[in-house]
Design an enzyme around this catalytic site. Structure first.
Site, PDB file in Angstrom:
ATOM      1  N   LYS A 129     -38.519 -21.854  47.743  1.00 35.04           N
ATOM      2  CA  LYS A 129     -38.686 -20.470  47.292  1.00 35.04           C
ATOM      3  C   LYS A 129     -40.052 -20.336  46.644  1.00 35.04           C
ATOM      4  O   LYS A 129     -40.623 -21.323  46.172  1.00 35.04           O
ATOM      5  CB  LYS A 129     -37.615 -20.119  46.251  1.00 35.04           C
ATOM      6  CG  LYS A 129     -37.356 -18.642  46.134  1.00 35.04           C
ATOM      7  CD  LYS A 129     -36.315 -18.196  47.135  1.00 35.04           C
ATOM      8  CE  LYS A 129     -36.082 -16.717  47.109  1.00 35.04           C
ATOM      9  NZ  LYS A 129     -34.909 -16.355  47.918  1.00 35.04           N
ATOM     10  N   ASP A 169     -38.417 -11.463  49.871  1.00 38.30           N
ATOM     11  CA  ASP A 169     -37.374 -11.400  48.832  1.00 38.30           C
ATOM     12  C   ASP A 169     -37.720 -10.129  48.053  1.00 38.30           C
ATOM     13  O   ASP A 169     -38.428  -9.252  48.591  1.00 38.30           O
ATOM     14  CB  ASP A 169     -37.410 -12.663  47.952  1.00 38.30           C
ATOM     15  CG  ASP A 169     -36.132 -12.837  47.115  1.00 38.30           C
ATOM     16  OD1 ASP A 169     -35.134 -13.333  47.644  1.00 38.30           O
ATOM     17  OD2 ASP A 169     -36.133 -12.450  45.922  1.00 38.30           O
TER      18      ASP A 169
HETATM   19  N1  GLU Z   1     -35.005 -14.265  50.313  1.00 36.45           N
HETATM   20  C1  GLU Z   1     -33.894 -14.367  51.213  1.00 36.45           C
HETATM   21  C2  GLU Z   1     -32.809 -15.222  50.583  1.00 36.45           C
HETATM   22  O1  GLU Z   1     -32.622 -15.159  49.393  1.00 36.45           O
HETATM   23  C3  GLU Z   1     -34.286 -14.753  52.626  1.00 36.45           C
HETATM   24  C4  GLU Z   1     -35.020 -16.045  52.799  1.00 36.45           C
HETATM   25  C5  GLU Z   1     -35.525 -16.271  54.225  1.00 36.45           C
HETATM   26  O2  GLU Z   1     -35.275 -15.481  55.115  1.00 36.45           O
HETATM   27  O3  GLU Z   1     -36.149 -17.331  54.384  1.00 36.45           O
HETATM   28  O4  GLU Z   1     -32.075 -15.918  51.242  1.00 36.45           O
END
Ligand code: GLU
Length: 448
Positions: A129, A169
């Protein structure tokens, strides 16, 4: 929460000691460790090989300066983060969050959750992340572009199709992914579609990625209802937030016959007993990037409430889609009092541990984010699949795959909860099923 198994409480003490002041990260860790007692009893090989201790320490953490020039010519400095948490199952995968609250503890909580979520999807993706404390609110398009370019000027050296694949996100949607991808392409001189997901359909993105997180959460709830021989038909639903996840959760609920009566943003919430008008919400939030309070200027059936909680609105099903720790014990009490029987987390960790405890005690079915909101990242993995084969699927085909994946996650969580003596407990099911797959891979790959 029950007392931790002795070997797990040692791990938790170490996490607290090494990561002082990172409350959200501690919360995410204890939530998983709290489910793993029966696993360490049945499989001592995991603790013997230090798997859980290794899982709690990110493989790599990157913190960098992001300097950029705003519209008035002033130099702005933000902080950028990427936490590459675990790559036992595949390249690091997870979104980027642009929000003033972002710090290393928040990014670590999100990255930690992502490991188990990604594992549950059954796709070959590890967990990571990132993000920045940059606040896109009130910034011009040009400022957002320059910020994204500055951010990628450092991030590009850490990511790639086989290494780490960021996505969106909070605060990072199609516009930001476009600027980030443009800068990545410019610096590397490679059209490497697989280096980012959430791209536009015309330039390597997947159909339905935008809708996927919200749709997926609703598909998960549909499975629960189906097992009760019930459906969305006639159900009152309250959703918090009015961003990407919330909008498409509301869309799918409405399509399946439910009525969404309320949604919110940081300015308060709106109630529309006739059912929230999604075209209007999309116009306000996606096109004008304005406040949800404007909704009532166009719909006589609706009213706006400030300084109170959207969870005071009675409903059968609640889908928190805003942000972490937005739903506390008092909100849980309101929901339970209002007759709510299912809570599914569209956001990451929106319910506090006390709220989850209240739901469990009251017999409310609770689905944690790592299971309920996994449809977004799963569809990112489908986007990577399409990029790798230079293919692009139809909306219908992609939606079918998503529905299948969500059914798979539901069934795996339910079966695992049964197997480990907690029938009906989706928290235990998600944590244990997500953990075992990563732990087995880590055992196989040796101490690395
Ligand atoms: N931010 C999204 C999550 O919390 C998607 C992450 C992504 O698609 O890599 O899963």
């Amino acid at each position: 929460m029950a007392r931790l198994h002795e070997r797990l409480s040692e791990v938790y003490a170490e996490v607290l000691d090494r990561n002082p002041g990172e409350g959200e990260f501690h919360q995410a860790v204890i939530e998983v460790l709290g489910s793993l007692g029966p696993v360490v009893v049945k499989h001592p090989e995991y603790t013997d090989a230090g798997v859980i201790r290794r899982l709690c320490e990110p493989e790599r953490q990157i913190i960098f300066r992001v300097p950029w020039v705003d519209d008035s010519g002033r130099v702005q400095i933000n902080r950028g983060f990427r936490v590459e948490f675990n790559s036992a199952l595949g390249p690091y995968k997870g979104g980027l969050r642009f929000h003033p609250s972002v710090n290393v503890g928040i990014v670590k909580f999100l990255g930690f959750e992502q490991i188990f979520k990604n594992s549950l999807t059954g796709m070959p993706i590890g967990g990571g992340k990132g993000g920045s404390d940059f606040d896109p609110k009130g910034r011009s398009d040009g400022e957002v572009m320059r910020f994204c370019q500055a951010f990628m000027t450092e991030l590009y050296r850490h990511i790639g199709e086989y290494t780490d694949v960021p996505a969106g996100d909070i605060g990072v949607g199609g516009r930001e992914i476009g600027y980030l991808f443009g800068q990545y392409k410019r610096i590397t001189n490679r059209y490497e579609s697989g280096a980012l997901t959430g791209k536009g359909i015309a330039w390597g993105g997947s159909q339905m990625r935008r809708e996927a997180t919200g749709y997926g959460a609703v598909f998960f709830v549909r499975e629960i209802l189906r097992n009760r021989r019930d459906s969305f038909e006639g159900k009152r639903v309250v959703v918090s937030g009015s961003g990407n996840v919330a909008i498409y959760a509301m869309e799918k609920v409405t399509e399946l016959g439910g009525t969404v009566v309320a949604c919110s943003d940081s300015s308060g919430f709106i109630v529309d007993e006739k059912g929230v008008d999604l075209d209007l919400v999309k116009e306000i939030k996606e096109v004008r990037r304005a406040r949800i309070s404007e909704y009532v200027d166009y719909r006589g059936t609706a009213h706006h409430v400030e300084d109170r909680s959207v969870w005071e609105v009675g409903c059968d099903i609640a889908v928190p889609c805003a942000t972490q720790n937005e739903l506390d014990a008092a909100d849980a009490a309101s929901l339970i009092g209002g007759g709510c029987s299912i809570v599914a987390e569209g956001a990451n960790m929106p319910c506090t541990p006390e709220a989850i405890g209240s739901f469990t005690d009251a017999g409310v079915t609770f689905v944690p984010g790592k299971a309920a909101n996994a449809g977004g990242v799963a569809t990112s993995a489908l986007e990577m699949q399409q990029n790798a084969s230079r293919d692009s699927w139809t909306f219908e085909h992609t939606e079918e795959r998503l529905a299948e994946i969500m059914r798979g996650i539901h069934d795996r969580c339910a079966e695992t909860a049964d197997e480990y003596g907690s029938p009906g407990d989706f928290v235990a099911g998600a944590n244990i099923a997500g953990f075992i797959q990563v732990a087995d891979a880590m055992l196989a790959l040796g101490v690395i």
